[in-house]
Design a protein around this motif. Structure first.
Motif, short mmCIF file in Angstrom:
data_model
loop_
_atom_site.label_atom_id
_atom_site.label_comp_id
_atom_site.label_asym_id
_atom_site.label_seq_id
_atom_site.Cartn_x
_atom_site.Cartn_y
_atom_site.Cartn_z
N MET A 182 54.00 23.02 118.74
CA MET A 182 54.74 24.19 119.18
C MET A 182 53.89 25.44 119.05
SD MET A 182 58.53 23.33 117.67
CE MET A 182 58.93 25.03 117.49
N GLY A 183 53.22 25.61 117.94
CA GLY A 183 52.31 26.72 117.74
C GLY A 183 52.95 28.09 117.91
N ARG A 184 52.07 29.07 117.90
CA ARG A 184 52.53 30.44 118.10
C ARG A 184 52.41 30.80 119.57
NH1 ARG A 184 49.24 34.02 113.95
NH2 ARG A 184 47.79 33.72 115.65
N LYS A 185 53.14 31.83 119.95
CA LYS A 185 53.04 32.31 121.32
C LYS A 185 51.70 33.00 121.52
CE LYS A 185 57.74 33.27 122.79
NZ LYS A 185 58.62 34.34 123.28
N SER A 186 51.16 32.85 122.71
CA SER A 186 49.92 33.56 123.04
C SER A 186 50.25 35.02 123.32
CB SER A 186 49.27 32.94 124.27
OG SER A 186 50.05 33.19 125.42
N ILE A 187 49.23 35.85 123.32
CA ILE A 187 49.42 37.26 123.65
C ILE A 187 49.99 37.38 125.06
CG2 ILE A 187 48.19 39.41 124.10
CD1 ILE A 187 46.34 38.62 121.74
N ALA A 188 49.52 36.54 125.97
CA ALA A 188 50.03 36.57 127.35
C ALA A 188 51.53 36.30 127.37
CB ALA A 188 49.29 35.55 128.20
N LYS A 212 41.11 33.87 128.50
CA LYS A 212 42.11 32.80 128.41
C LYS A 212 43.50 33.36 128.69
CE LYS A 212 40.59 29.11 125.43
NZ LYS A 212 40.77 28.42 124.16
N ASN A 213 43.81 34.50 128.07
CA ASN A 213 45.12 35.11 128.28
C ASN A 213 45.25 35.69 129.68
OD1 ASN A 213 46.88 34.93 125.83
ND2 ASN A 213 44.99 35.67 124.88
N LEU A 214 44.18 36.21 130.23
CA LEU A 214 44.22 36.71 131.60
C LEU A 214 44.51 35.56 132.56
CD1 LEU A 214 43.89 38.99 133.63
CD2 LEU A 214 41.42 38.58 133.60
N ASN A 243 54.90 45.23 137.83
CA ASN A 243 54.99 44.59 136.51
C ASN A 243 53.80 43.66 136.26
OD1 ASN A 243 57.21 45.84 135.52
ND2 ASN A 243 58.59 44.12 135.76
N ALA A 244 53.35 42.96 137.27
CA ALA A 244 52.19 42.10 137.09
C ALA A 244 50.95 42.94 136.78
CB ALA A 244 51.97 41.26 138.35
N ALA A 245 50.82 44.08 137.46
CA ALA A 245 49.70 44.99 137.18
C ALA A 245 49.81 45.54 135.76
CB ALA A 245 49.69 46.13 138.19
N ARG A 246 51.01 45.89 135.34
CA ARG A 246 51.23 46.37 133.97
C ARG A 246 50.85 45.31 132.94
NH1 ARG A 246 57.09 48.62 135.31
NH2 ARG A 246 56.60 50.79 135.80
N ALA A 247 51.15 44.06 133.24
CA ALA A 247 50.84 42.98 132.31
C ALA A 247 49.33 42.89 132.09
CB ALA A 247 51.37 41.65 132.83
N VAL A 248 48.56 42.97 133.15
CA VAL A 248 47.10 42.94 133.03
C VAL A 248 46.61 44.15 132.26
CG1 VAL A 248 44.92 42.99 134.30
CG2 VAL A 248 46.81 41.57 135.13
N MET A 249 47.19 45.32 132.55
CA MET A 249 46.81 46.54 131.84
C MET A 249 47.09 46.41 130.34
SD MET A 249 48.21 50.46 132.26
CE MET A 249 49.80 50.04 131.57
N ARG A 250 48.25 45.90 129.98
CA ARG A 250 48.60 45.74 128.57
C ARG A 250 47.67 44.75 127.87
NH1 ARG A 250 55.12 45.60 129.60
NH2 ARG A 250 55.29 47.82 130.03
N LEU A 251 47.31 43.69 128.57
CA LEU A 251 46.39 42.72 128.00
C LEU A 251 45.03 43.35 127.75
CD1 LEU A 251 45.89 39.75 127.17
CD2 LEU A 251 45.04 39.41 129.51
N ALA A 252 44.50 44.06 128.73
CA ALA A 252 43.19 44.69 128.58
C ALA A 252 43.20 45.70 127.44
CB ALA A 252 42.77 45.35 129.90
N LYS A 253 44.28 46.48 127.34
CA LYS A 253 44.38 47.45 126.25
C LYS A 253 44.47 46.73 124.91
CE LYS A 253 46.28 51.44 128.62
NZ LYS A 253 47.38 52.42 128.67
#
Length: 107
Positions: free
Chosen positions: A10-16, A53-55, A78-88
């Motif tokens: 089960m593990g932990r959730k990824s940042i993505a 990996k998360n991207l 929202n998809a663009a925001r997701a990439v922005m949040r990941l990069a930040k």
């Protein structure tokens, strides 16, 4: 697989996955959006492999495609925001979202 192994699987959730969960609360807008990011590569600093990996996880779930190494195009805000949040989250030195008003096929 025993109980202990199920817990490990089960593990932990990824940042993505956390970013995707947070997106559900944001208002979305359709359209074309460019996401540009950059990391500080002074002194040969390496971009964390987990960023990619998360991207890739985000790109599997969202309408996002890579145009160039650090340029992506998205069909929703929202998809663009997701990439922005990941990069930040991975300390990108700059991240920008641009709304595409018109795509010119010929010039």
């Amino acid at each position: 697989m025993g109980f202990h192994n199920n817990l490990i699987a089960m593990g932990r959730k990824s940042i993505a996955e956390h970013i995707l969960d947070d997106l559900k609360e944001d208002e979305d807008k359709e359209g074309l959006y460019l996401v540009l990011y950059d990391f500080d590569r002074t002194f040969n600093q390496v971009i964390p492999p987990k960023f990619f990996k998360n991207l890739n996880r985000l790109m599997e779930k969202l309408p996002v495609e890579r145009l160039q190494y650090s340029v992506l195009i998205s069909k929703s805000l929202n998809a663009a925001r997701a990439v922005m949040r990941l990069a930040k989250r991975y300390n990108a030195t700059s991240v920008c979202i641009y709304k595409v008003e018109e795509m010119l096929d010929e010039y």
